[in-house]
Write a protein that holds these residues in place. Structure first.
Motif, PDB file in Angstrom:
ATOM      1  N   LEU A  81       0.827  -1.205   0.000  1.00  0.00           N
ATOM      2  CA  LEU A  81       0.000   0.000   0.000  1.00  0.00           C
ATOM      3  C   LEU A  81       0.860   1.252   0.000  1.00  0.00           C
ATOM      4  CD1 LEU A  81      -0.079   1.333   3.157  1.00  0.00           C
ATOM      5  CD2 LEU A  81      -1.236  -0.861   3.539  1.00  0.00           C
ATOM      6  N   VAL A  82       0.202   2.373  -0.302  1.00  0.00           N
ATOM      7  CA  VAL A  82       0.873   3.664  -0.369  1.00  0.00           C
ATOM      8  C   VAL A  82       0.041   4.715   0.365  1.00  0.00           C
ATOM      9  CG1 VAL A  82       1.831   5.443  -1.871  1.00  0.00           C
ATOM     10  CG2 VAL A  82       1.795   3.066  -2.641  1.00  0.00           C
ATOM     11  N   VAL A  83       0.700   5.489   1.205  1.00  0.00           N
ATOM     12  CA  VAL A  83       0.116   6.705   1.764  1.00  0.00           C
ATOM     13  C   VAL A  83       0.665   7.860   0.940  1.00  0.00           C
ATOM     14  CG1 VAL A  83      -0.186   8.142   3.802  1.00  0.00           C
ATOM     15  CG2 VAL A  83       0.074   5.660   4.064  1.00  0.00           C
ATOM     16  N   TRP A  84      -0.212   8.518   0.186  1.00  0.00           N
ATOM     17  CA  TRP A  84       0.225   9.535  -0.762  1.00  0.00           C
ATOM     18  C   TRP A  84       0.364  10.893  -0.100  1.00  0.00           C
ATOM     19  CZ3 TRP A  84       1.886   8.195  -5.468  1.00  0.00           C
ATOM     20  CH2 TRP A  84       1.502   6.938  -5.951  1.00  0.00           C
ATOM     21  N   GLU A  85       1.322  11.669  -0.610  1.00  0.00           N
ATOM     22  CA  GLU A  85       1.526  13.027  -0.124  1.00  0.00           C
ATOM     23  C   GLU A  85       1.678  13.970  -1.312  1.00  0.00           C
ATOM     24  OE1 GLU A  85       4.930  13.140   2.391  1.00  0.00           O
ATOM     25  OE2 GLU A  85       3.887  12.250   4.110  1.00  0.00           O
ATOM     26  N   ALA A  86       1.396  15.233  -1.074  1.00  0.00           N
ATOM     27  CA  ALA A  86       1.666  16.296  -2.044  1.00  0.00           C
ATOM     28  C   ALA A  86       1.859  17.577  -1.258  1.00  0.00           C
ATOM     29  CB  ALA A  86       0.521  16.444  -3.046  1.00  0.00           C
ATOM     30  N   GLU A  87       2.484  18.532  -1.879  1.00  0.00           N
ATOM     31  CA  GLU A  87       2.658  19.825  -1.216  1.00  0.00           C
ATOM     32  C   GLU A  87       1.280  20.417  -0.882  1.00  0.00           C
ATOM     33  OE1 GLU A  87       5.253  21.419  -0.137  1.00  0.00           O
ATOM     34  OE2 GLU A  87       6.641  19.843  -0.807  1.00  0.00           O
ATOM     35  N   PRO A  88       1.110  20.969   0.320  1.00  0.00           N
ATOM     36  CA  PRO A  88      -0.177  21.588   0.669  1.00  0.00           C
ATOM     37  C   PRO A  88      -0.642  22.627  -0.348  1.00  0.00           C
ATOM     38  CG  PRO A  88       1.195  21.369   2.615  1.00  0.00           C
ATOM     39  CD  PRO A  88       2.051  20.980   1.451  1.00  0.00           C
ATOM     40  N   VAL A  93       4.547   0.572   1.539  1.00  0.00           N
ATOM     41  CA  VAL A  93       4.601  -0.674   2.304  1.00  0.00           C
ATOM     42  C   VAL A  93       4.512  -1.848   1.346  1.00  0.00           C
ATOM     43  CG1 VAL A  93       3.444  -2.058   4.087  1.00  0.00           C
ATOM     44  CG2 VAL A  93       3.499   0.450   4.283  1.00  0.00           C
ATOM     45  N   VAL A  94       5.422  -2.809   1.477  1.00  0.00           N
ATOM     46  CA  VAL A  94       5.400  -4.036   0.679  1.00  0.00           C
ATOM     47  C   VAL A  94       5.408  -5.230   1.630  1.00  0.00           C
ATOM     48  CG1 VAL A  94       6.560  -5.440  -1.061  1.00  0.00           C
ATOM     49  CG2 VAL A  94       6.623  -2.945  -1.238  1.00  0.00           C
ATOM     50  N   ALA A  95       4.421  -6.089   1.490  1.00  0.00           N
ATOM     51  CA  ALA A  95       4.290  -7.267   2.351  1.00  0.00           C
ATOM     52  C   ALA A  95       4.313  -6.881   3.830  1.00  0.00           C
ATOM     53  CB  ALA A  95       5.398  -8.283   2.043  1.00  0.00           C
ATOM     54  N   GLY A  96       3.715  -5.744   4.137  1.00  0.00           N
ATOM     55  CA  GLY A  96       3.624  -5.294   5.521  1.00  0.00           C
ATOM     56  C   GLY A  96       4.842  -4.575   6.040  1.00  0.00           C
ATOM     57  N   LYS A  97       5.892  -4.450   5.242  1.00  0.00           N
ATOM     58  CA  LYS A  97       7.118  -3.792   5.676  1.00  0.00           C
ATOM     59  C   LYS A  97       7.217  -2.400   5.063  1.00  0.00           C
ATOM     60  CE  LYS A  97       9.615  -8.137   6.278  1.00  0.00           C
ATOM     61  NZ  LYS A  97      10.804  -8.951   5.880  1.00  0.00           N
ATOM     62  N   VAL A  98       7.563  -1.425   5.867  1.00  0.00           N
ATOM     63  CA  VAL A  98       7.682  -0.051   5.397  1.00  0.00           C
ATOM     64  C   VAL A  98       9.021   0.112   4.680  1.00  0.00           C
ATOM     65  CG1 VAL A  98       7.784   2.370   6.076  1.00  0.00           C
ATOM     66  CG2 VAL A  98       6.210   0.815   7.249  1.00  0.00           C
ATOM     67  N   LEU A  99       8.973   0.382   3.367  1.00  0.00           N
ATOM     68  CA  LEU A  99      10.187   0.538   2.567  1.00  0.00           C
ATOM     69  C   LEU A  99      10.468   1.999   2.226  1.00  0.00           C
ATOM     70  CD1 LEU A  99       9.972  -2.482   0.079  1.00  0.00           C
ATOM     71  CD2 LEU A  99      10.825  -2.405   2.431  1.00  0.00           C
ATOM     72  N   VAL A 100       9.436   2.838   2.244  1.00  0.00           N
ATOM     73  CA  VAL A 100       9.600   4.291   2.127  1.00  0.00           C
ATOM     74  C   VAL A 100       8.902   4.907   3.323  1.00  0.00           C
ATOM     75  CG1 VAL A 100       8.990   6.362   0.817  1.00  0.00           C
ATOM     76  CG2 VAL A 100       9.761   4.311  -0.392  1.00  0.00           C
ATOM     77  N   ASP A 101       9.615   5.762   4.058  1.00  0.00           N
ATOM     78  CA  ASP A 101       9.075   6.362   5.279  1.00  0.00           C
ATOM     79  C   ASP A 101       9.395   7.848   5.248  1.00  0.00           C
ATOM     80  OD1 ASP A 101       7.821   6.520   7.697  1.00  0.00           O
ATOM     81  OD2 ASP A 101       9.406   5.532   8.850  1.00  0.00           O
ATOM     82  N   GLY A 102       8.380   8.676   5.427  1.00  0.00           N
ATOM     83  CA  GLY A 102       8.611  10.108   5.376  1.00  0.00           C
ATOM     84  C   GLY A 102       9.121  10.576   4.030  1.00  0.00           C
TER      85      GLY A 102
END
Length: 453
Positions: free
Chosen positions: A385-392, A418-427
């Protein structure tokens, strides 16, 4: 949820896009043992080892890249090739690619996968069809394992060199027996058909103008025997169309059909120039297609009509394609381009952001034969899954529809991948600390290869 369930990761207060026709405006999603365990509305979420507050942000399944050539980021934006047709572009770059070696392939694969992760992609295939040295795909799988990336490696191949009436030099093609023997080796060593697999293998003769009919037939037979998928470029260019008529006495689609590829284990890249009857035949046969809008537009060769193909029942995914034609590895950018191209081609009512998100998730996962587990966030799915961000500033005023805003506004980036439950990109940053060293190695090989032309 049972109080005895140990939740590894919890996403809270998110706009959840679970799957086509399933969205929660303010919800939570729980991950247990690398799988989606449950989801629900805010207010009933469980406790967890780690919580990510995604308030005001869109959460989607990880995007799935259904067509790529990762080694090509070693020759991004290569000046002598940038303004050529497909055939001119290939013949300019083949001599450089003939210098590939395992360390260069490892570095380019790592760079490609890291870039994909930062762009919200959690699964990708790669079409590795240039084999001037042995065990290049082994190097790719090592890079995927190092990052924790979900990967479908395809054993690409070419047998027709310039000597045999093809485009590539002799140094990057192989004989049929070598190709098939290595295909068996890779499947038996790396292909994991089990649920939750991180590594699978498929067979991928490059294109109608670079392989023989015999290899096409025997690859299809081998794929059937091992129950793996088949991939190739098809109907990408009018030069390809003319080549097939002259060499085989048929169109590229007819060539695919007569070599035993017209079935549900096949997905094809580009699919720009089939006839209407050929589109209907392959859709009825269960073949899937990948649209690669940026690459096709960059080379000026047209693009598949995704809306039309989806309308006749053909699964359609999205692909970045090679990093020497697209010159980027962002599935978000590819998705936005697909939205604009679809609406430009067929009108404003023909394509929505949800249509494109469906292509980039479910559609691409179907191409890879993996849509039972990836491309959606239903209970039991792999927790990709992905938590998406963009500049406000970019999202200011976008209050009514986060999915449409995801592509209409932006640019968007992955805040968390997140891949297979592991966070691979954070912040918004890659978690693996090796990236700086890999970039130095990549630069060394890119300079070495380009200086040898």
């Amino acid at each position: 949820m049972s109080p005895h369930i140990h939740v590894d990761l919890l996403i809270t207060h998110a706009y959840l896009y679970i799957d086509r026709n399933t969205e929660l405006a303010d919800g939570w999603l729980a991950v247990v043992d690398g799988r989606v365990h449950s989801f629900g509305p805010t207010g009933a979420e469980p406790s967890a080892d780690r919580k990510i507050n995604a308030a005001g942000r869109l959460v989607t399944p990880g995007l799935v890249n259904a067509h790529h050539h990762m080694y090509q980021n070693l020759t991004r934006s290569f000046a002598p090739a940038v303004n050529g047709t497909l055939f001119e572009w290939l013949t300019t770059l083949y001599p450089i690619w003939s210098k590939l070696e395992p360390e260069a392939v490892h570095a380019s694969t790592y760079v490609a996968m890291a870039e994909l992760l930062l762009g919200g992609c959690t699964t990708s295939m790669d079409h590795m069809y240039v084999h001037p040295r042995p065990e290049l795909i082994d190097a790719q799988i090592q890079a995927a394992t190092q990052l924790g990336f979900r990967f479908l490696a395809t054993r690409g191949s070419m047998t027709r060199s310039t000597v045999d009436g093809g485009l590539p030099p002799k140094s990057v093609v192989q004989d049929k027996d070598t190709i098939l023997a290595d295909s068996v080796r890779l499947i038996e060593k790396y292909h994991d058909p089990n649920p939750g697999a991180l590594t699978r293998v498929a067979l991928a003769p490059c294109s109608p103008f670079s392989v023989t009919e015999e290899l096409m037939r025997e690859s299809a037979e081998l794929a059937e025997a091992y129950d793996v998928r088949l991939h190739s470029h098809l109907a990408e260019d009018m030069d390809e169309h003319a080549y097939c008529l002259q060499t085989y006495g048929c169109t590229p689609v007819e060539y695919l059909e007569r070599t035993g590829w017209a079935g549900s284990r096949t997905w094809v890249a580009h699919f720009i120039y089939p006839s209407s009857s050929e589109q209907l035949r392959l859709a009825a046969a269960g073949v899937s297609a990948v649209q690669c809008p940026s690459s096709n537009m960059m080379i000026g060769g047209g693009s598949a009509d995704a809306s039309l193909l989806r309308g006749i029942g053909m699964p359609v995914g999205l692909g970045c394609d090679g990093s020497a034609s697209t010159d980027h590895g962002s599935m978000w950018l590819e998705s936005r381009t697909a939205l604009l191209l679809g609406r430009f081609r067929n009108g404003p009512a023909s394509m929505t952001a949800r249509d494109v998100l469906d292509m980039a998730t479910r559609g691409s996962a179907t191409c890879l034969g993996w849509d039972d587990e990836i491309g959606h966030l239903r209970v039991g799915a792999c927790a990709d899954l992905v938590v998406w961000e963009a500049e406000p500033l970019a999202l200011a005023g976008a209050l009514t529809d986060p999915v449409e805003a995801w592509l209409r506004c932006g640019p968007a980036r992955a805040g968390t991948t997140v891949v297979a439950g592991k966070v691979l990109v954070d912040g918004g940053q890659l978690c693996d600390s090796a990236v700086a060293g890999v970039l130095r190695t990549h630069d060394t090989h890119a300079r070495r290869m380009q200086s040898l032309l």
